[in-house]
Design a protein around this motif. Structure first.
Motif, mmCIF file in Angstrom:
data_model
loop_
_atom_site.group_PDB
_atom_site.id
_atom_site.type_symbol
_atom_site.label_atom_id
_atom_site.label_comp_id
_atom_site.label_asym_id
_atom_site.label_seq_id
_atom_site.Cartn_x
_atom_site.Cartn_y
_atom_site.Cartn_z
ATOM 1 N N ILE A 242 46.955 -14.805 21.698
ATOM 2 C CA ILE A 242 47.099 -13.731 22.343
ATOM 3 C C ILE A 242 47.765 -13.896 23.862
ATOM 4 N N TYR A 243 47.820 -15.291 24.005
ATOM 5 C CA TYR A 243 48.448 -15.387 25.421
ATOM 6 C C TYR A 243 49.090 -16.797 25.314
ATOM 7 N N GLY A 244 50.598 -17.082 25.411
ATOM 8 C CA GLY A 244 51.217 -18.008 25.149
ATOM 9 C C GLY A 244 50.883 -18.947 23.785
ATOM 10 N N CYS A 245 51.434 -20.081 23.546
ATOM 11 C CA CYS A 245 51.508 -20.871 22.594
ATOM 12 C C CYS A 245 51.601 -22.326 22.847
ATOM 13 N N ASP A 246 50.649 -23.212 22.322
ATOM 14 C CA ASP A 246 50.584 -24.457 22.510
ATOM 15 C C ASP A 246 51.120 -25.379 21.421
ATOM 16 N N ASP A 247 51.717 -24.992 20.383
ATOM 17 C CA ASP A 247 51.785 -25.478 19.124
ATOM 18 C C ASP A 247 52.800 -26.760 19.690
ATOM 19 N N CYS A 248 53.976 -26.385 19.921
ATOM 20 C CA CYS A 248 55.103 -27.474 19.882
ATOM 21 C C CYS A 248 54.540 -28.245 21.082
ATOM 22 N N LEU A 249 53.862 -28.065 21.788
ATOM 23 C CA LEU A 249 53.235 -29.116 22.861
ATOM 24 C C LEU A 249 52.107 -29.999 22.446
ATOM 25 N N ALA A 250 51.361 -29.473 21.643
ATOM 26 C CA ALA A 250 49.953 -30.164 21.005
ATOM 27 C C ALA A 250 50.407 -31.211 19.988
ATOM 28 N N VAL A 251 51.483 -30.850 19.392
ATOM 29 C CA VAL A 251 51.835 -31.833 18.136
ATOM 30 C C VAL A 251 52.516 -32.895 18.515
ATOM 31 N N CYS A 252 53.006 -32.882 19.815
ATOM 32 C CA CYS A 252 54.127 -34.120 20.249
ATOM 33 C C CYS A 252 53.129 -35.417 20.326
ATOM 34 N N PRO A 253 53.744 -36.291 19.429
ATOM 35 C CA PRO A 253 53.100 -37.623 19.172
ATOM 36 C C PRO A 253 52.707 -38.211 20.687
ATOM 37 N N TRP A 254 53.777 -38.108 21.558
ATOM 38 C CA TRP A 254 53.535 -38.746 22.951
ATOM 39 C C TRP A 254 51.988 -38.472 23.563
ATOM 40 N N ASN A 255 51.438 -37.254 22.990
ATOM 41 C CA ASN A 255 50.205 -37.070 23.635
ATOM 42 C C ASN A 255 49.106 -37.930 23.499
ATOM 43 N N LYS A 256 49.432 -38.948 22.535
ATOM 44 C CA LYS A 256 48.217 -39.870 22.153
ATOM 45 C C LYS A 256 47.967 -40.928 23.414
ATOM 46 N N PHE A 257 49.178 -41.001 24.193
ATOM 47 C CA PHE A 257 48.933 -41.727 25.588
ATOM 48 C C PHE A 257 48.462 -41.148 26.500
ATOM 49 N N ALA A 258 48.272 -39.755 26.391
ATOM 50 C CA ALA A 258 47.771 -38.961 27.568
ATOM 51 C C ALA A 258 46.294 -38.890 27.739
ATOM 52 N N GLN A 259 45.753 -38.950 28.959
ATOM 53 C CA GLN A 259 44.491 -38.545 29.104
ATOM 54 C C GLN A 259 43.923 -37.094 29.700
ATOM 55 N N ALA A 260 42.766 -36.816 29.328
ATOM 56 C CA ALA A 260 42.691 -35.402 29.824
ATOM 57 C C ALA A 260 42.751 -35.032 31.216
ATOM 58 N N GLY A 261 43.487 -34.082 31.817
ATOM 59 C CA GLY A 261 43.862 -33.844 32.883
ATOM 60 C C GLY A 261 42.632 -33.318 33.922
ATOM 61 N N ARG A 262 42.534 -33.851 35.094
ATOM 62 C CA ARG A 262 41.558 -33.400 36.168
ATOM 63 C C ARG A 262 41.487 -31.825 36.329
ATOM 64 N N GLU A 263 42.775 -31.215 36.150
ATOM 65 C CA GLU A 263 42.942 -29.834 36.327
ATOM 66 C C GLU A 263 42.346 -28.850 35.396
ATOM 67 N N GLN A 264 42.399 -29.400 34.077
ATOM 68 C CA GLN A 264 41.656 -28.709 32.953
ATOM 69 C C GLN A 264 40.362 -28.993 32.914
ATOM 70 N N ALA A 265 39.678 -29.982 33.434
ATOM 71 C CA ALA A 265 38.198 -30.198 33.447
ATOM 72 C C ALA A 265 37.619 -29.204 34.551
ATOM 73 N N LEU A 266 38.522 -29.504 35.668
ATOM 74 C CA LEU A 266 37.843 -28.750 37.037
ATOM 75 C C LEU A 266 37.986 -27.045 36.926
ATOM 76 N N HIS A 267 39.004 -26.511 36.148
ATOM 77 C CA HIS A 267 39.353 -25.209 36.496
ATOM 78 C C HIS A 267 39.245 -24.233 34.922
ATOM 79 N N ALA A 268 39.153 -25.074 33.935
ATOM 80 C CA ALA A 268 39.320 -24.307 32.418
ATOM 81 C C ALA A 268 37.713 -23.630 32.496
ATOM 82 N N ARG A 269 37.932 -22.335 32.124
ATOM 83 C CA ARG A 269 36.868 -21.511 31.971
ATOM 84 C C ARG A 269 36.387 -21.557 30.432
#
Length: 381
Positions: A242-269
């Motif tokens: 209903i607002y945007g799309c994360d599919d192409c971002l979320a499936v990227c294999p390089w995400n396995k090296f990423a850690q959860a971001g501080r911004e998401q933890a602090l501001h996601a509702r």
């Protein structure tokens, strides 16, 4: 007096201040060097792939190169903030009675969050080293992803978004153009290889070829930028997005090296992580503004947002939501009424839909076209 070789460089000091202000990465690029991004933009616009985003064509000359927008720019300070989610956002697509909102929009507007830090860094930078400068965060005619690639924050992947070895596909980008001569960093180089996961997962086939995007088919463009009804043939592919799309971002294999971001933890509702479609459909203008205060979602307005929600209701396959859609047949907005008709054509038996059509007092030609298409069973194109 000689300077010790161990003394921090100007670039070291800038990086340290950027980190103190909350940036996860800071690198430098030459703002004057030639690049192919301007030619790629010209091709994109020439093919009409920007859709209704007329501002891209109107500012094409200034977008072609950083110096075309500001001739005084010598260096670019490129900054990134990690907004990696704590969980796989693709799981939200499984709950078809709930809406999927893109990760970046589940919290406060990143433009506001990052611009405050950019301005603070700019004030410090100018106070410490002098020189004129300009601050950007996705709101001016500056192609930031090619600059970020040049600075080595990552590379533009086959989905055209920036990919980082450290943060995967989850980086907000900001930039400062300055008159200062700064030592540029080396580009990181692309590392997509033969992978085409981001291309294959796209629900609307928005990538004509690797590294090319047709925005007119992109779910983010359709749900955010497009002002009118979304083409019928693309609506089923939206699912509950209903607002945007994360599919192409979320499936990227390089995400396995990423850690959860501080911004998401602090501001996601929590209220925006997986909201019920039935509740969203009942938002009036005041409730919409209250729920999405400080959120980027508020920019699309209540009518366009409800259009998306009603398409998702139509895709839910749940006839129990038909009553919620029916409530919007008398909505003041033709855009909302048309989306409600489409949802009902997907959820109701033909006889029940025909009865509603016979009772409808509709004069808007686009909504009438939705009634006719629904009656003919041509809701999928």
């Amino acid at each position: 007096m000689t300077t010790s070789t161990s003394d921090p460089t100007r670039e070291d000091l800038i990086r340290a201040e950027a980190a103190r202000l909350g940036f996860d990465v800071c690198r430098f690029a030459d703002a004057r060097a030639d690049w192919p991004a301007g030619a790629r933009l010209s091709e994109f616009l020439g093919l009409g792939r920007h859709g209704e985003m007329a501002w891209m064509a109107e500012t094409a000359e200034r977008r072609a190169h950083p110096n075309a927008m500001w001739s005084g720019a010598r260096s670019a300070v490129m900054l990134g903030v990690n907004y990696g989610p704590e969980a796989d956002p693709l799981t939200a697509l499984e709950a078809t009675d709930r809406g999927a909102i893109s990760v970046y929009a589940q919290g406060d507007d990143y433009h506001d969050l990052i611009k405050k830090r950019l301005k603070a860094l700019a004030r410090w930078l100018q106070g410490r080293f002098g020189g004129e400068l300009k601050v950007f965060v996705d709101t001016a005619p500056l192609m930031e992803k090619p600059l970020a690639e040049r600075a080595g924050l990552g590379w533009q992947g086959k989905h055209t978004n920036l990919v980082s070895r450290e943060f995967g596909s989850w980086l907000f980008i900001g930039s400062i153009l300055t008159e200062l001569e700064l030592r540029q960093d080396a580009p990181s180089g692309g590392a997509c290889g033969q992978c085409r996961a981001c291309l294959d997962i796209c629900p609307t086939d928005a990538f004509p070829a690797p590294y090319q995007l047709d925005a007119r088919r992109c779910v983010s463009y359709l749900t955010i930028e497009l002002k009118g009804p979304i083409p019928r043939e693309l609506r089923p592919a939206l699912g509950n997005r209903i607002y945007g799309c994360d599919d192409c971002l979320a499936v990227c294999p390089w995400n396995k090296f990423a850690q959860a971001g501080r911004e998401q933890a602090l501001h996601a509702r929590e209220a925006l992580k997986s909201p019920a479609l039935e509740e969203l459909a009942r938002l009036d203008a005041a409730a919409f503004r209250a729920l999405f205060a400080k959120s980027p979602v508020k920019r699309v307005g209540r009518d366009r947002f409800l259009r998306n929600v009603l398409y998702a209701i139509g895709n839910s396959g749940d006839p129990n939501l038909a009553g919620t859609a029916q409530e919007h047949l008398a909505d003041p907005s033709p855009l909302v009424r048309g989306a409600a008709v489409w949802a009902l054509s997907r959820l109701l038996e033909p006889s029940a839909f025909a009865a509603l059509r016979a009772a409808a007092a509709e004069a808007d030609p686009e909504v009438l076209a939705e009634w006719c298409a629904g009656a003919l069973g041509s809701t999928d194109g």
